[in-house]
Design an enzyme around this catalytic site. Structure first.
Site, PDB file in Angstrom:
ATOM      1  N   LYS A 175      -7.575  -3.554  -2.847  1.00  0.00           N
ATOM      2  CA  LYS A 175      -8.166  -4.473  -1.773  1.00  0.00           C
ATOM      3  C   LYS A 175      -8.829  -3.502  -0.770  1.00  0.00           C
ATOM      4  O   LYS A 175      -8.516  -2.128  -0.751  1.00  0.00           O
ATOM      5  CB  LYS A 175      -7.173  -5.256  -0.928  1.00  0.00           C
ATOM      6  CG  LYS A 175      -6.023  -4.181  -0.185  1.00  0.00           C
ATOM      7  CD  LYS A 175      -4.947  -5.104   0.755  1.00  0.00           C
ATOM      8  CE  LYS A 175      -4.040  -4.345   1.572  1.00  0.00           C
ATOM      9  NZ  LYS A 175      -4.383  -3.371   2.471  1.00  0.00           N
ATOM     10  N   ASP A 217       0.848  -1.364   0.069  1.00  0.00           N
ATOM     11  CA  ASP A 217       0.074   0.084   0.082  1.00  0.00           C
ATOM     12  C   ASP A 217       0.837   1.326   0.165  1.00  0.00           C
ATOM     13  O   ASP A 217       0.380   2.328   0.652  1.00  0.00           O
ATOM     14  CB  ASP A 217      -1.065   0.140   1.271  1.00  0.00           C
ATOM     15  CG  ASP A 217      -1.830  -1.218   1.315  1.00  0.00           C
ATOM     16  OD1 ASP A 217      -1.884  -1.955   0.432  1.00  0.00           O
ATOM     17  OD2 ASP A 217      -2.273  -1.373   2.248  1.00  0.00           O
ATOM     18  N   CYS A 236      -1.990  -2.145   8.348  1.00  0.00           N
ATOM     19  CA  CYS A 236      -1.801  -2.909   7.124  1.00  0.00           C
ATOM     20  C   CYS A 236      -0.582  -3.957   7.387  1.00  0.00           C
ATOM     21  O   CYS A 236      -0.769  -5.279   6.932  1.00  0.00           O
ATOM     22  CB  CYS A 236      -1.973  -2.568   5.922  1.00  0.00           C
ATOM     23  SG  CYS A 236      -3.349  -1.446   5.461  1.00  0.00           S
TER      24      CYS A 236
END
Length: 208
Positions: free
Chosen positions: A85, A24, A117
């Site tokens: 996601k 990410d 995350c």
């Protein structure tokens, strides 16, 4: 010959069974994440290393419609899987399937945020008995103190907290490796930037 269990306990990486996870690192986070430039430089270096050594790279993006795609400085065209996601953990059903397809045993994890995350990905991987190596110089959060809290949490759970350069040389293994010259050149390319890495040199002491 050392057993798989011993290799995992010692944190030994096997080039044939190692996968990189890039978590990410997206455009919208550029102005909010602590030491974002240092983070991107490490991710860029690891991505280039994966190209040289053909180490599989898996990339996720959290709600890319709102947060943007992976920053352009990091090459991901060679990634074996890129997924948008909503789940915080990278270990989605598609990623899990890809790991099984690759016969992966170890994952090298870097990205953001360290306490959200990255942490959830690490714990999910450990729960499925993968060997997890988290890059201390390659994870960050919006609030800097969260980083060490997360790294300590992951280490206590069983992950290996390591540096990017350590991983690169461990996977290369030997100066006689056909990849060594290119890897050595990559290390030199990022050497000065490494000395300025705000994630590595936090208080001029190692962070465990």
């Amino acid at each position: 010959m050392a057993s798989v269990a011993v290799a995992r306990r010692l944190g030994r990486l096997n080039p044939k069974t190692t996968v990189f996870f890039l978590c990410d690192i997206q455009e919208r986070f550029r102005t909010g994440i602590h030491a974002f430039e240092s983070l991107v430089q490490v991710a860029q270096k690891m991505s280039k290393f994966s190209q040289i050594t053909k180490t599989p790279l898996i990339v996720t993006e959290q709600y890319s419609k709102g947060l943007g795609n992976t920053v352009s400085e990091i090459p991901i065209d060679h990634a074996v899987h890129v997924e948008d996601k909503s789940k915080f953990s990278m270990l989605t059903p598609l990623v899990s399937s890809k790991l099984k397809e690759l016969k992966a045993e170890s994952v090298v994890l870097f990205g953001i945020e360290s306490h959200v995350c990255v942490l959830q990905t690490c714990l999910d991987l450990l729960a499925q008995e993968y060997d997890v190596h988290v890059l201390a110089d390659g994870v960050s959060s919006m609030n800097a103190p969260e980083i060490d809290i997360a790294l300590n949490r992951m280490a206590r759970a069983g992950a290996h907290v390591v540096s990017s350069e350590s991983v690169m040389f461990q996977l290369t293994g030997d100066s006689k490796s056909p990849d060594f010259k290119a890897v050595s050149g990559l290390v030199k390319e990022y050497q000065e930037l490494g000395r300025q890495n705000l994630l590595l040199f936090k208080n001029n002491k190692a962070q465990l």
